[in-house]
Design a protein around this motif. Structure first.
Motif, PDB file in Angstrom:
ATOM      1  N   ASN A 167      -2.542  -1.626  -4.612  1.00  9.88           N
ATOM      2  CA  ASN A 167      -2.233  -2.663  -3.895  1.00  9.88           C
ATOM      3  C   ASN A 167      -1.643  -2.072  -2.487  1.00  9.88           C
ATOM      4  OD1 ASN A 167      -1.745  -3.647  -6.608  1.00  9.88           O
ATOM      5  ND2 ASN A 167      -2.059  -5.518  -5.655  1.00  9.88           N
ATOM      6  N   VAL A 168      -1.452  -0.870  -2.673  1.00  9.76           N
ATOM      7  CA  VAL A 168      -0.978  -0.163  -1.328  1.00  9.76           C
ATOM      8  C   VAL A 168      -1.793   1.060  -0.984  1.00  9.76           C
ATOM      9  CG1 VAL A 168       1.234   1.152  -0.533  1.00  9.76           C
ATOM     10  CG2 VAL A 168       1.374  -0.774  -2.108  1.00  9.76           C
ATOM     11  N   ARG A 169      -2.257   1.144   0.088  1.00  9.67           N
ATOM     12  CA  ARG A 169      -3.140   2.117   0.654  1.00  9.67           C
ATOM     13  C   ARG A 169      -2.513   2.801   2.077  1.00  9.67           C
ATOM     14  NH1 ARG A 169      -8.875  -0.654   1.776  1.00  9.67           N
ATOM     15  NH2 ARG A 169      -7.575  -1.580   3.182  1.00  9.67           N
ATOM     16  N   ASN A 170      -2.775   4.024   1.994  1.00  6.91           N
ATOM     17  CA  ASN A 170      -2.479   4.872   3.159  1.00  6.91           C
ATOM     18  C   ASN A 170      -3.388   5.531   3.749  1.00  6.91           C
ATOM     19  OD1 ASN A 170      -0.862   6.719   4.766  1.00  6.91           O
ATOM     20  ND2 ASN A 170      -0.692   8.338   3.028  1.00  6.91           N
ATOM     21  N   TYR A 171      -3.660   5.342   5.054  1.00  5.10           N
ATOM     22  CA  TYR A 171      -4.803   5.876   5.744  1.00  5.10           C
ATOM     23  C   TYR A 171      -4.420   6.294   7.223  1.00  5.10           C
ATOM     24  CZ  TYR A 171      -4.945   1.050   7.235  1.00  5.10           C
ATOM     25  OH  TYR A 171      -4.898  -0.322   7.851  1.00  5.10           O
ATOM     26  N   SER A 175       3.532  10.682   5.082  1.00  2.88           N
ATOM     27  CA  SER A 175       3.445   8.950   4.979  1.00  2.88           C
ATOM     28  C   SER A 175       2.811   8.644   3.499  1.00  2.88           C
ATOM     29  CB  SER A 175       2.078   9.009   5.826  1.00  2.88           C
ATOM     30  OG  SER A 175       1.515   7.254   5.695  1.00  2.88           O
ATOM     31  N   GLU A 176       2.254   9.578   2.877  1.00  2.00           N
ATOM     32  CA  GLU A 176       1.771   9.364   1.344  1.00  2.00           C
ATOM     33  C   GLU A 176       3.041   9.137   0.421  1.00  2.00           C
ATOM     34  OE1 GLU A 176      -0.340   8.656  -2.202  1.00  2.00           O
ATOM     35  OE2 GLU A 176      -0.718   8.262  -0.120  1.00  2.00           O
ATOM     36  N   ILE A 177       4.186  10.010   0.780  1.00  2.44           N
ATOM     37  CA  ILE A 177       5.279   9.937  -0.055  1.00  2.44           C
ATOM     38  C   ILE A 177       5.806   8.217   0.002  1.00  2.44           C
ATOM     39  CG2 ILE A 177       7.901  10.508   0.037  1.00  2.44           C
ATOM     40  CD1 ILE A 177       6.864  13.266   0.925  1.00  2.44           C
ATOM     41  N   LEU A 226       6.553   2.717  -1.860  1.00  3.33           N
ATOM     42  CA  LEU A 226       6.320   1.448  -1.695  1.00  3.33           C
ATOM     43  C   LEU A 226       5.616   1.037  -3.140  1.00  3.33           C
ATOM     44  CD1 LEU A 226       6.396  -1.364  -0.415  1.00  3.33           C
ATOM     45  CD2 LEU A 226       4.383  -0.531   0.837  1.00  3.33           C
ATOM     46  N   ARG A 227       4.738   1.786  -3.815  1.00  2.73           N
ATOM     47  CA  ARG A 227       4.158   1.406  -5.041  1.00  2.73           C
ATOM     48  C   ARG A 227       5.207   1.119  -5.981  1.00  2.73           C
ATOM     49  NH1 ARG A 227      -0.044   6.027  -3.426  1.00  2.73           N
ATOM     50  NH2 ARG A 227      -1.546   4.489  -2.079  1.00  2.73           N
ATOM     51  N   LYS A 228       6.069   2.136  -6.239  1.00  5.14           N
ATOM     52  CA  LYS A 228       7.163   2.361  -7.013  1.00  5.14           C
ATOM     53  C   LYS A 228       7.960   1.027  -6.935  1.00  5.14           C
ATOM     54  CE  LYS A 228      10.898   5.245  -8.444  1.00  5.14           C
ATOM     55  NZ  LYS A 228      11.990   6.467  -7.983  1.00  5.14           N
ATOM     56  N   ALA A 229       8.612   0.739  -5.664  1.00  6.17           N
ATOM     57  CA  ALA A 229       9.601  -0.180  -5.482  1.00  6.17           C
ATOM     58  C   ALA A 229       8.691  -1.554  -5.796  1.00  6.17           C
ATOM     59  CB  ALA A 229       9.903  -0.042  -3.715  1.00  6.17           C
ATOM     60  N   LEU A 230       7.447  -1.760  -5.285  1.00  9.95           N
ATOM     61  CA  LEU A 230       6.977  -2.898  -5.708  1.00  9.95           C
ATOM     62  C   LEU A 230       6.970  -3.228  -7.379  1.00  9.95           C
ATOM     63  CD1 LEU A 230       3.892  -3.146  -3.205  1.00  9.95           C
ATOM     64  CD2 LEU A 230       5.765  -4.697  -3.491  1.00  9.95           C
ATOM     65  N   LYS A 231       6.479  -2.221  -8.087  1.00 10.75           N
ATOM     66  CA  LYS A 231       6.587  -2.275  -9.523  1.00 10.75           C
ATOM     67  C   LYS A 231       8.007  -2.448  -9.942  1.00 10.75           C
ATOM     68  CE  LYS A 231       5.879   0.263 -13.636  1.00 10.75           C
ATOM     69  NZ  LYS A 231       5.628   1.788 -14.599  1.00 10.75           N
TER      70      LYS A 231
END
Length: 189
Positions: free
Chosen positions: A80-84, A112-114, A119-124
């Motif tokens: 759900n979260v992309r870094n580009y 930025s990937e960190i 964010l992925r962790k916080a959303l979970k």
């Protein structure tokens, strides 16, 4: 009102699918997604300058997310979260120290990937709050992006944009450590 004949309807649907695929491909052609096995190269920068016309290098990194109220059921937000990096708005001076510029931008991309993983962790961890709306996702994103911007500035200052090899190595080691600590939150995992 006359109904479309099946053959015409199929042709129309096929045309729309081809158009949609072409449009979505063009959108992704302007993005370089973070990948631990692929480092940035000069061709990843849409703007190439000479003789420091507009500075040595700059890149637009983005973290986007796609969540809804129904994601409270999900236990994994890694897709759900992309870094580009946006190619068309990122620039590099091809007459300067290209290797240093690439190292600098790659380190920022890794940093930025960190925060994408954070964010992925916080959303979970906060997924149950999504049932009341996606405002919580916006707030988590704001917090994570603010931390990234502060850290980005600190990195740039401490390493003088990757020109201090000792400080650069320290930052690379710390970033590698943090990426490893957050390995459960890699995109797609």
């Amino acid at each position: 009102m006359e109904l479309l004949k099946p053959k015409r309807l199929l042709t129309l649907i096929f045309s729309l699918l081809v158009f949609a695929a072409a449009y979505s491909q063009k959108k992704d052609d302007d993005r370089v997604y973070w990948n631990d096995r692929q480092k940035l190269i000069v061709d990843d920068f849409g703007i190439k300058t000479r003789n420091l016309e507009s500075g040595a290098t700059s890149a637009d990194f983005a973290i986007d997310y796609d969540v809804s109220r129904f994601n409270f059921i999900s236990k994994n937000f890694n897709k759900n979260v992309r870094n580009y990096m946006v190619k068309s708005t990122s620039q590099i001076d091809t007459t300067g120290n290209v290797q240093q510029y690439l190292l600098y931008q790659q380190t920022l991309f890794n940093l930025s990937e960190i925060y994408a993983r954070e964010l992925r962790k916080a959303l979970k961890e906060n997924r149950k709050l999504l049932i009341s709306g996606t405002k919580v996702a916006d707030e988590l994103n704001w917090k994570v992006m603010s931390e990234f911007l502060d850290r980005r500035s600190k990195y740039t200052q401490e390493t003088n944009s990757a020109s201090d090899p000792v400080k650069q190595k320290e930052w690379e080691d710390q970033i590698a450590y943090e990426l490893n600590e957050l390995k459960d939150f890699v995109y797609g995992k």
